[in-house]
Design a protein around this motif. Structure first.
Motif, PDB file in Angstrom:
ATOM      1  N   VAL A 173       0.696  -1.265  -0.116  1.00  0.00           N
ATOM      2  CA  VAL A 173       0.161  -0.082  -0.001  1.00  0.00           C
ATOM      3  C   VAL A 173       0.985   1.215  -0.153  1.00  0.00           C
ATOM      4  O   VAL A 173       2.067   1.025   0.591  1.00  0.00           O
ATOM      5  CB  VAL A 173      -0.824   0.073   1.273  1.00  0.00           C
ATOM      6  CG1 VAL A 173      -1.750   1.368   1.482  1.00  0.00           C
ATOM      7  CG2 VAL A 173      -1.780  -1.282   1.099  1.00  0.00           C
ATOM      8  N   GLY A 174       0.419   2.336  -0.557  1.00  0.00           N
ATOM      9  CA  GLY A 174       1.105   3.437  -0.519  1.00  0.00           C
ATOM     10  C   GLY A 174       2.178   3.584  -1.971  1.00  0.00           C
ATOM     11  O   GLY A 174       2.227   2.688  -2.617  1.00  0.00           O
ATOM     12  N   ARG A 175       3.056   4.605  -1.836  1.00  0.00           N
ATOM     13  CA  ARG A 175       4.046   4.821  -2.875  1.00  0.00           C
ATOM     14  C   ARG A 175       5.184   5.060  -2.143  1.00  0.00           C
ATOM     15  O   ARG A 175       5.379   5.869  -1.189  1.00  0.00           O
ATOM     16  CB  ARG A 175       3.546   5.654  -3.980  1.00  0.00           C
ATOM     17  CG  ARG A 175       2.476   5.500  -4.734  1.00  0.00           C
ATOM     18  CD  ARG A 175       2.243   6.687  -5.544  1.00  0.00           C
ATOM     19  NE  ARG A 175       1.085   5.983  -6.382  1.00  0.00           N
ATOM     20  CZ  ARG A 175       0.518   6.953  -7.425  1.00  0.00           C
ATOM     21  NH1 ARG A 175       1.115   8.122  -7.859  1.00  0.00           N
ATOM     22  NH2 ARG A 175      -0.594   6.522  -8.032  1.00  0.00           N
ATOM     23  N   PRO A 176       6.543   4.649  -2.809  1.00  0.00           N
ATOM     24  CA  PRO A 176       6.732   3.810  -3.895  1.00  0.00           C
ATOM     25  C   PRO A 176       6.245   2.464  -3.319  1.00  0.00           C
ATOM     26  O   PRO A 176       6.144   1.873  -2.270  1.00  0.00           O
ATOM     27  CB  PRO A 176       7.867   3.746  -4.163  1.00  0.00           C
ATOM     28  CG  PRO A 176       8.725   3.973  -2.899  1.00  0.00           C
ATOM     29  CD  PRO A 176       7.859   4.969  -2.415  1.00  0.00           C
ATOM     30  N   LYS A 177       5.754   1.442  -4.418  1.00  0.00           N
ATOM     31  CA  LYS A 177       5.373   0.168  -4.285  1.00  0.00           C
ATOM     32  C   LYS A 177       6.872  -0.551  -3.902  1.00  0.00           C
ATOM     33  O   LYS A 177       7.795  -0.281  -4.346  1.00  0.00           O
ATOM     34  CB  LYS A 177       4.658  -0.431  -5.499  1.00  0.00           C
ATOM     35  CG  LYS A 177       3.269   0.084  -5.741  1.00  0.00           C
ATOM     36  CD  LYS A 177       2.202   0.042  -4.605  1.00  0.00           C
ATOM     37  CE  LYS A 177       0.997   0.631  -5.180  1.00  0.00           C
ATOM     38  NZ  LYS A 177       0.329   0.814  -3.939  1.00  0.00           N
ATOM     39  N   LYS A 178       6.521  -1.561  -3.027  1.00  0.00           N
ATOM     40  CA  LYS A 178       7.662  -2.493  -2.676  1.00  0.00           C
ATOM     41  C   LYS A 178       8.108  -3.282  -3.694  1.00  0.00           C
ATOM     42  O   LYS A 178       9.271  -3.658  -3.771  1.00  0.00           O
ATOM     43  CB  LYS A 178       7.240  -3.255  -1.139  1.00  0.00           C
ATOM     44  CG  LYS A 178       8.489  -4.082  -0.646  1.00  0.00           C
ATOM     45  CD  LYS A 178       8.006  -4.476   0.625  1.00  0.00           C
ATOM     46  CE  LYS A 178       9.056  -5.435   0.954  1.00  0.00           C
ATOM     47  NZ  LYS A 178       9.189  -6.047   2.555  1.00  0.00           N
ATOM     48  N   TRP A 179       7.069  -3.938  -4.564  1.00  0.00           N
ATOM     49  CA  TRP A 179       7.406  -4.537  -5.503  1.00  0.00           C
ATOM     50  C   TRP A 179       7.114  -4.236  -6.856  1.00  0.00           C
ATOM     51  O   TRP A 179       6.038  -3.323  -7.187  1.00  0.00           O
ATOM     52  CB  TRP A 179       6.671  -6.019  -5.327  1.00  0.00           C
ATOM     53  CG  TRP A 179       7.225  -6.737  -4.305  1.00  0.00           C
ATOM     54  CD1 TRP A 179       8.048  -7.644  -4.094  1.00  0.00           C
ATOM     55  CD2 TRP A 179       6.286  -6.791  -3.096  1.00  0.00           C
ATOM     56  NE1 TRP A 179       8.151  -8.139  -2.800  1.00  0.00           N
ATOM     57  CE2 TRP A 179       7.196  -7.695  -2.216  1.00  0.00           C
ATOM     58  CE3 TRP A 179       5.112  -6.159  -2.599  1.00  0.00           C
ATOM     59  CZ2 TRP A 179       6.740  -7.855  -0.719  1.00  0.00           C
ATOM     60  CZ3 TRP A 179       4.923  -6.268  -1.074  1.00  0.00           C
ATOM     61  CH2 TRP A 179       5.670  -6.981  -0.428  1.00  0.00           C
ATOM     62  N   THR A 180       7.718  -4.628  -8.026  1.00  0.00           N
ATOM     63  CA  THR A 180       7.204  -4.414  -9.269  1.00  0.00           C
ATOM     64  C   THR A 180       5.991  -5.332  -9.522  1.00  0.00           C
ATOM     65  O   THR A 180       5.820  -6.188  -8.998  1.00  0.00           O
ATOM     66  CB  THR A 180       8.288  -4.882 -10.394  1.00  0.00           C
ATOM     67  OG1 THR A 180       9.415  -4.310 -10.147  1.00  0.00           O
ATOM     68  CG2 THR A 180       7.711  -4.667 -11.717  1.00  0.00           C
ATOM     69  N   TRP A 181       5.043  -4.588 -10.257  1.00  0.00           N
ATOM     70  CA  TRP A 181       3.824  -5.316 -10.679  1.00  0.00           C
ATOM     71  C   TRP A 181       3.808  -6.595 -11.205  1.00  0.00           C
ATOM     72  O   TRP A 181       4.774  -6.687 -12.135  1.00  0.00           O
ATOM     73  CB  TRP A 181       2.903  -4.355 -11.352  1.00  0.00           C
ATOM     74  CG  TRP A 181       2.241  -3.034 -10.634  1.00  0.00           C
ATOM     75  CD1 TRP A 181       2.749  -1.946 -10.989  1.00  0.00           C
ATOM     76  CD2 TRP A 181       1.362  -2.939  -9.880  1.00  0.00           C
ATOM     77  NE1 TRP A 181       2.087  -0.904 -10.263  1.00  0.00           N
ATOM     78  CE2 TRP A 181       1.128  -1.755  -9.252  1.00  0.00           C
ATOM     79  CE3 TRP A 181       0.399  -4.006  -9.073  1.00  0.00           C
ATOM     80  CZ2 TRP A 181       0.165  -1.195  -8.319  1.00  0.00           C
ATOM     81  CZ3 TRP A 181      -0.491  -3.527  -7.970  1.00  0.00           C
ATOM     82  CH2 TRP A 181      -0.446  -2.121  -7.725  1.00  0.00           C
ATOM     83  N   GLY A 182       3.178  -7.555 -10.637  1.00  0.00           N
ATOM     84  CA  GLY A 182       3.256  -9.193 -11.470  1.00  0.00           C
ATOM     85  C   GLY A 182       2.414  -8.948 -12.509  1.00  0.00           C
ATOM     86  O   GLY A 182       2.069  -8.141 -13.168  1.00  0.00           O
ATOM     87  N   GLN A 183       2.444 -10.212 -12.952  1.00  0.00           N
ATOM     88  CA  GLN A 183       1.411 -10.526 -14.065  1.00  0.00           C
ATOM     89  C   GLN A 183      -0.163 -10.624 -13.841  1.00  0.00           C
ATOM     90  O   GLN A 183      -0.889 -10.294 -14.500  1.00  0.00           O
ATOM     91  CB  GLN A 183       1.604 -12.185 -14.656  1.00  0.00           C
ATOM     92  CG  GLN A 183       3.122 -12.242 -14.905  1.00  0.00           C
ATOM     93  CD  GLN A 183       3.539 -11.386 -16.371  1.00  0.00           C
ATOM     94  OE1 GLN A 183       2.797 -11.525 -17.056  1.00  0.00           O
ATOM     95  NE2 GLN A 183       4.481 -10.692 -16.200  1.00  0.00           N
TER      96      GLN A 183
END
Length: 116
Positions: A98-108
């Motif tokens: 939640v929030g920015r920056p995201k902890k992970w790159t977006w998955g599939q």
């Protein structure tokens, strides 16, 4: 870069149910506020449900009362139980912090299609 791995989507009739899972690798998961997001064709990605590190939950108005978010910190996993599904719930579902920056790159993501 490590991405969350979402699963559990599929084709379901209106009124049906699905349970989505998301495994998010890395340390510190138990301290992360996590969320499920979805993106329908031609639409912006939107937040569906969030769960804090302590387990407090929040839902968008369109899914409140039908969806339930939960987490298992021992498995680095976030779940989304979706009941009474509607055609407008059709989208690709993702999880992330939640929030920015995201902890992970977006998955599939995982595709959910609600259709008769």
């Amino acid at each position: 870069q490590v991405q969350p791995v979402e699963s559990g989507g599929g084709l379901v009739r209106p009124g049906g149910s699905l349970r989505l899972s998301c495994v998010a690798s890395g340390s510190g998961f138990r301290f992360d506020h996590m969320g499920w997001y979805r993106q329908a064709p031609g639409e912006e990605r939107e937040s569906v449900a969030t769960v804090t590190a302590l387990g407090s939950t929040n839902y968008s108005g369109s899914v409140k009362g039908r969806f339930t978010i939960s987490r298992d910190n021992d498995k680095n996993t976030v779940y989304l139980q979706m009941n009474n599904l509607r055609p407008e719930d059709t989208a690709i579902y993702y999880c992330n912090s939640v929030g920015r920056p995201k902890k992970w790159t977006w998955g599939q993501g995982t595709q959910v299609t609600v259709s008769s």
